[in-house]
Design a protein around this motif. Structure first.
Motif, PDB file in Angstrom:
ATOM      1  N   SER A 107      32.960 -11.332  38.306  1.00  0.00           N
ATOM      2  CA  SER A 107      32.379  -9.766  38.639  1.00  0.00           C
ATOM      3  C   SER A 107      33.073  -8.734  38.715  1.00  0.00           C
ATOM      4  N   ALA A 299      31.426  -8.084  47.019  1.00  0.00           N
ATOM      5  CA  ALA A 299      30.619  -8.493  45.922  1.00  0.00           C
ATOM      6  C   ALA A 299      29.920  -9.931  46.038  1.00  0.00           C
ATOM      7  N   ARG A 304      26.441  -9.260  43.277  1.00  0.00           N
ATOM      8  CA  ARG A 304      26.984  -9.303  41.933  1.00  0.00           C
ATOM      9  C   ARG A 304      27.637 -10.705  41.316  1.00  0.00           C
ATOM     10  N   ALA A 305      28.256 -11.284  42.497  1.00  0.00           N
ATOM     11  CA  ALA A 305      28.810 -12.727  42.112  1.00  0.00           C
ATOM     12  C   ALA A 305      27.573 -13.670  41.503  1.00  0.00           C
ATOM     13  N   THR A 308      26.544 -12.998  38.024  1.00  0.00           N
ATOM     14  CA  THR A 308      27.493 -13.512  37.056  1.00  0.00           C
ATOM     15  C   THR A 308      27.546 -15.176  37.052  1.00  0.00           C
TER      16      THR A 308
END
Length: 433
Positions: A107, A299, A304-305, A308
């Motif tokens: 990410s 993150a 965000r992670a 992904t």
């Protein structure tokens, strides 16, 4: 007419048996001749045992690694136009760190080619865990790996047959000849594959303790140093963390249940130890890849992670929202008294999960994705009589008896104030430049 071979395997075996050093040319020939079948399994078994007993010099280990690397292809991700970084763990009980770690690091715009393996014995395999998602594919072509790194940022998949085929052949032989723990062979095995994978940076999670492959911290330190040197010699920025595997990592041991726990970590929660190690390894990977001062906690916490992660599962044919398989039967073990959980032996719980069907005894055996153990307390936790300590999950109730046998004496409840199992800190030390 057959070509005349440059060396004789028996001479090389005698040299190593008598504590001599093999030359670079001898090692190159040995690995090549074994890969093409000229050196027989019996001869390579004798050589592996001689190496196990007498060791190898740093130069010999480097030569062994480079010869195994040269036996196959080497991937090149330079056309991606972004740095690449990877992590390798020597394996442990409840070690699901790759699952949240890959999407977390990816990410930040760094490519993470995480070529992973399957479990054998009491340590679980990353690919087995991910196959809990119906339709998820572990086997990808080199083109598919490249495309996923470009589009998603990270990939967890099986290593292709073209990477270090000498290692594949030697690994299978070591497994049946009692030579798995030879540090020169472990180091050359891991590093030949990781260098062939084409990553620019590599972080090694080298375990020690009850549930680890090498129990003794000194041996684990020696392995870590050897692998860091091999990486640096090959031009790969490499570091290692020595991490504690006396107690299972997290609260789940198995496949589907470990995936569930990994998703909790990606959602900003999860057990403190899994989160701590994920964050530490992410920082290390990003730093080696040239990303300084990355706010990895943020993150994890801001989603965000997780984005992904979901994209990577979809890219490999899985549904990130699919319900995880659930075992048909369960057996709960409760505390027999009030007190504090003093001890929880990682190896015993790992073997129990394996006996429930979470692992395999032979490479070709299937795993039962819903089988495993959920822990409800960790050493240091207060417990009450009748409170669940752990739950065993299996599809066949007949498996419970042998699993319970494995954990007999592996945990202990004592009075408040009694000494709790002290495995030391989760991360014991860092090795690298």
């Amino acid at each position: 007419m057959n070509a005349v071979e440059a060396f004789d395997a028996v001479d090389l075996i005698r040299t190593k048996r008598d504590r001599g050093e093999l030359s670079t040319d001898q090692i190159d020939w040995l690995v090549d001749a074994y890969t093409r079948g000229y050196v027989a399994d019996e001869q390579m078994s004798a050589m592996a045992m001689a190496i196990f007993l007498n060791g190898m010099s740093r130069r010999e280990i480097r030569d062994m690694t480079m010869a195994m690397l040269a036996s196959g292809e080497r991937l090149d991700f330079s056309a991606l136009g972004k740095p690449t970084t990877d992590k390798h763990s020597t394996g442990g009980v409840g070690d699901k760190i790759t699952l949240p770690l890959m999407p977390l690091v990816a990410s930040f715009g760094v490519a993470v080619p995480q070529l992973s393996g399957r479990g054998l014995g009491h340590t679980g395999g990353t690919l087995d865990k991910l196959e809990s998602f119906p339709g998820w594919r572990a086997e990808l072509s080199n083109e598919e790996v490249f495309a996923q790194l470009r589009d998603v940022g990270g990939v967890i998949c099986a290593a292709g047959a073209g990477l270090a085929p000498a290692d594949k052949k030697l690994y299978a032989l070591r497994d049946i000849t009692g030579t798995v723990e030879a540090i020169p062979l472990i180091a050359s095995s891991i590093m030949s594959k990781k260098i062939a994978e084409g990553t620019g940076a590599l972080v090694l999670d080298v375990k020690f303790g009850s549930g680890a492959f090498l129990k003794d911290i000194e041996r684990s330190r020696e392995l870590a140093r050897t692998m860091v040197e091999l990486g640096e010699d090959a031009g790969v920025a490499t570091s290692a963390l020595l991490t504690n595997m006396n107690v299972p990592l997290g609260l789940t041991i198995g496949n589907a249940n470990e995936v569930r726990e990994s998703v909790e970590v990606l959602a900003g929660g999860g057990p403190a130890d899994v989160r701590e190690l994920t964050i530490a390894l992410a920082r290390e990977m990003l730093e080696l890849a040239g990303v300084a001062d990355a706010d990895v906690e943020r993150a994890l916490d801001d989603g965000r992670a997780m984005d992904t992660w979901r994209a990577s599962i979809r890219a490999q044919g899985g549904d990130p929202d699919a319900p995880m398989p659930v075992a048909k039967e369960q057996h709960v073990v409760t505390a027999d008294r009030d007190g504090v959980l003093l001890r929880q032996d990682a190896l015993s719980f790992g073997i129990a999960a394996w006996r429930l069907g979470a692992g395999r005894a032979r490479k070709e055996d299937p795993v039962q994705h819903a089988a495993g153990i959920d822990l409800h307390a960790k050493p240091g936790d207060e417990v009450r009589a009748g409170q669940p300590l752990f739950t065993l999950h299996a599809d066949q109730p007949a498996r419970f008896a042998r699993a319970l046998e494995s954990v007999e004496g592996a945990w202990e409840i004592g009075d408040a104030g009694a000494a709790v199992q002290d495995g030391g800190p989760l991360i014991a030390e860092r090795i690298g430049r």
